[in-house]
Design a protein around this motif. Structure first.
Motif, mmCIF file in Angstrom:
data_model
loop_
_atom_site.group_PDB
_atom_site.id
_atom_site.type_symbol
_atom_site.label_atom_id
_atom_site.label_comp_id
_atom_site.label_asym_id
_atom_site.label_seq_id
_atom_site.Cartn_x
_atom_site.Cartn_y
_atom_site.Cartn_z
ATOM 1 N N GLU A 177 -13.450 -3.082 -44.898
ATOM 2 C CA GLU A 177 -13.805 -1.664 -44.926
ATOM 3 C C GLU A 177 -15.026 -1.433 -45.819
ATOM 4 O O GLU A 177 -15.908 -0.633 -45.512
ATOM 5 C CB GLU A 177 -12.620 -0.831 -45.414
ATOM 6 C CG GLU A 177 -12.987 0.626 -45.568
ATOM 7 C CD GLU A 177 -11.815 1.572 -45.430
ATOM 8 O OE1 GLU A 177 -10.671 1.108 -45.278
ATOM 9 O OE2 GLU A 177 -12.065 2.790 -45.474
ATOM 10 N N ASP A 240 -10.665 0.731 -37.489
ATOM 11 C CA ASP A 240 -10.021 -0.284 -38.323
ATOM 12 C C ASP A 240 -8.808 -0.851 -37.590
ATOM 13 O O ASP A 240 -8.142 -0.133 -36.856
ATOM 14 C CB ASP A 240 -9.587 0.370 -39.644
ATOM 15 C CG ASP A 240 -9.441 -0.650 -40.753
ATOM 16 O OD1 ASP A 240 -9.652 -1.848 -40.486
ATOM 17 O OD2 ASP A 240 -9.116 -0.247 -41.886
ATOM 18 N N ARG A 359 -8.291 -7.672 -52.694
ATOM 19 C CA ARG A 359 -7.393 -6.566 -53.042
ATOM 20 C C ARG A 359 -6.301 -7.051 -53.986
ATOM 21 O O ARG A 359 -5.946 -6.353 -54.938
ATOM 22 C CB ARG A 359 -6.778 -5.919 -51.807
ATOM 23 C CG ARG A 359 -5.788 -4.823 -52.216
ATOM 24 C CD ARG A 359 -5.188 -4.029 -51.102
ATOM 25 N NE ARG A 359 -6.197 -3.357 -50.309
ATOM 26 C CZ ARG A 359 -6.493 -3.684 -49.080
ATOM 27 N NH1 ARG A 359 -5.860 -4.676 -48.494
ATOM 28 N NH2 ARG A 359 -7.401 -3.029 -48.428
HETATM 29 MG MG LIG Z 1 -9.091 -2.331 -44.419
#
Ligand SMILES: [Mg+2]
Ligand SMILES: Nc1ncnc2c1ncn2[C@@H]1O[C@H](COP(=O)(O)OP(=O)(O)OP(=O)(O)O)[C@@H](O)[C@H]1O
Length: 456
Positions: A177, A240, A359
């Protein structure tokens, strides 16, 4: 042999601690007043100082700065009574390293002392990564020094200049993203960036989300509604998790892409697509095509320009700059001051497998920032939580927030999910029921927000 200085007017405490510390192999000096403490601190250069909050000639808090100065910045452990909570906070602010409650629990004392000595040892070395708070950085900065990331930046520069469709592939948490946003911000920064998660909503709703609908198209369609393609205008639309699209919608999307036009649900008018299309997936679309789950013709159209994000485990050389970048972001968000990362801790981070990629690294650092007191990242803050048979209570990542800062939707969603999850004691079925979402969606979100480990 390390020496420890004890400053306390209570003789029984001095004796108890001296005996214990000597047994552990430390040299011990003790003082009954602040003045005595000062004199010894200068002479014996203690490795750590144990300081009582109330002394006959001074308040312990007032002594902290001067004591530390005389003892070459030795860490100070305060001894406090339970009812001293407010002063304890003041003591921490004045530079105490930690505090121990009276009556003294020797085990807790040892833990605090060992930690203090460890931090002192690490601080003495200069071998740590230093997080520079004053370096200007943009929130959507993307960093990486490894060859594949350097190549990726070049590719991003190249595609940003054009308006071609881009397919971004990579494991969960690798920054898909982020890349989409960067491409957008280099190509049409003033225009809308409209993101839609193809796996988050049921099929029928997704269709009207993407293409819009006319008034009366179905029960409940009391008003006409613009689709995401229209909302994106001549900006970008980010599809997405495109690998999750149903066969039905794959066919409709293909048609829209071929004709560069969309039709609202229940409508006849054809509306031209002006937006640039960016798509992301963490599945291997080629495999999906082979398995018959993804249309080959749609894949051919999407893949013209493909950017692949390598998993973090394949580029350990990116870990230091990511740690620096993420800590700056986290410090700012949580009002923390985690600025030093010892080389040996960094090396441990580089050796991890990171199934949740950047992440997961960000989540681990956020947790460490919440747990840490000083400015040094310690290994104990990074310990992985042991998986237990019962889902663990969620880590307390509740961040202090500026009252007037507006939360992002993701932050609100994360908080809400974690509240319900804790309420149901980690019962997935009940959590889904309360939240009104499907099980796969819940699982995806739990992983996304780092609420459960990827391999659990
Ligand atoms: Mg994503
Ligand atoms: N190279 C990078 N530099 C700086 N931050 C990064 C980088 N890669 C990822 N991040 C950060 O890591 C987090 C996860 O990135 P992002 O949401 O873009 O991943 P994703 O690939 O879309 O994940 P998912 O497949 O789970 O949706 C974000 O906070 C992002 O800012």
């Amino acid at each position: 042999m390390d020496r420890i200085l004890i400053v306390d007017d209570d003789r029984s405490i001095r004796e108890l601690l001296s005996m214990h510390l000597e047994e552990r192999g430390f040299g011990v000096d003790s003082a009954a007043t602040g003045a005595e403490g000062f004199a010894i601190a200068e002479k014996s250069t203690p490795a750590a100082i144990v300081l009582d909050m109330r002394l006959p000639d001074a308040s312990g808090i007032d002594l902290i700065p001067e004591l530390k100065k005389r003892a070459a910045e030795a860490p100070v452990l305060m001894i406090t009574a339970h009812h001293d909570m407010a002063t304890t906070i003041l003591a921490m602010k004045a530079g105490a390293f930690d505090y121990i409650h009276k009556p003294i629990d020797i085990q807790a004392f040892d833990v605090a002392l060992d930690r203090a000595l460890e931090v002192r040892r690490l601080s003495k070395g200069t071998d740590y990564l230093s997080v520079e708070g004053n370096r200007a950085f943009k929130m959507d900065d993307i960093v990486g020094t490894s060859p594949p990331m350097q190549q990726l930046f070049k590719d991003v520069g190249r595609v940003a200049a054009s308006r071609t469709m881009v397919l971004i592939q990579g494991e969960s948490g690798t920054g898909k993203e982020l890349i989409a946003r960067v491409i957008h911000s280099y190509s049409a920064p003033q225009k809308p960036f409209i993101a839609i998660n193809c796996s988050a909503i049921v099929d029928t709703l997704l269709e009207s989300e993407l293409f819009g609908h006319e008034k009366g198209a179905f029960t409940g369609a009391v008003q006409a509604k613009l689709g995401k393609f229209e909302l994106a205008e001549d900006g970008s639309i980010f599809l997405d998790e495109i690998g999750e699209l149903s066969q039905n919608l794959q066919a409709k999307l293909l048609r829209a892409l071929q004709e560069r036009e969309v039709e609202r649900v229940g409508g006849v008018r054809r509306i031209p697509i002006k937006a640039r299309i960016l798509a992301a997936t963490n599945r291997d679309l080629f495999e999906e095509v082979k398995a018959g789950r993804f249309r080959e013709d749609l894949y051919q159209r999407l893949k013209v320009v493909t950017l692949s994000l390598p998993p973090l485990r394949d580029r350990p050389e990116d870990v230091p700059i990511l740690v620096e970048h993420l800590l700056m972001k986290i410090n700012q968000r949580l009002h923390k001051n985690l600025r030093r990362v010892p080389r040996e801790v960094l090396e441990k981070l580089q050796k991890r497998a990171w199934p949740g990629n950047v992440r997961e690294l960000e989540n681990v650092l956020t947790r460490a920032a919440v747990l840490s007191q000083g400015d040094m990242l310690l290994e104990e803050h990074l310990l992985e939580q042991k998986p237990s048979s019962r889902p663990p209570a969620l880590p307390p990542i509740e961040a202090p927030r500026d009252d007037d800062r507006i939360l992002t939707l993701d932050e609100v969603e994360r908080d809400h999910i974690s509240r319900v999850w804790n309420m149901t004691g980690g019962h997935k079925g009940k959590t889904c029921q309360i939240l009104g979402i499907s099980r796969p969606t819940l699982e995806r979100k739990l992983h996304k927000y780092g609420l459960i480990r990827t391999d659990s």
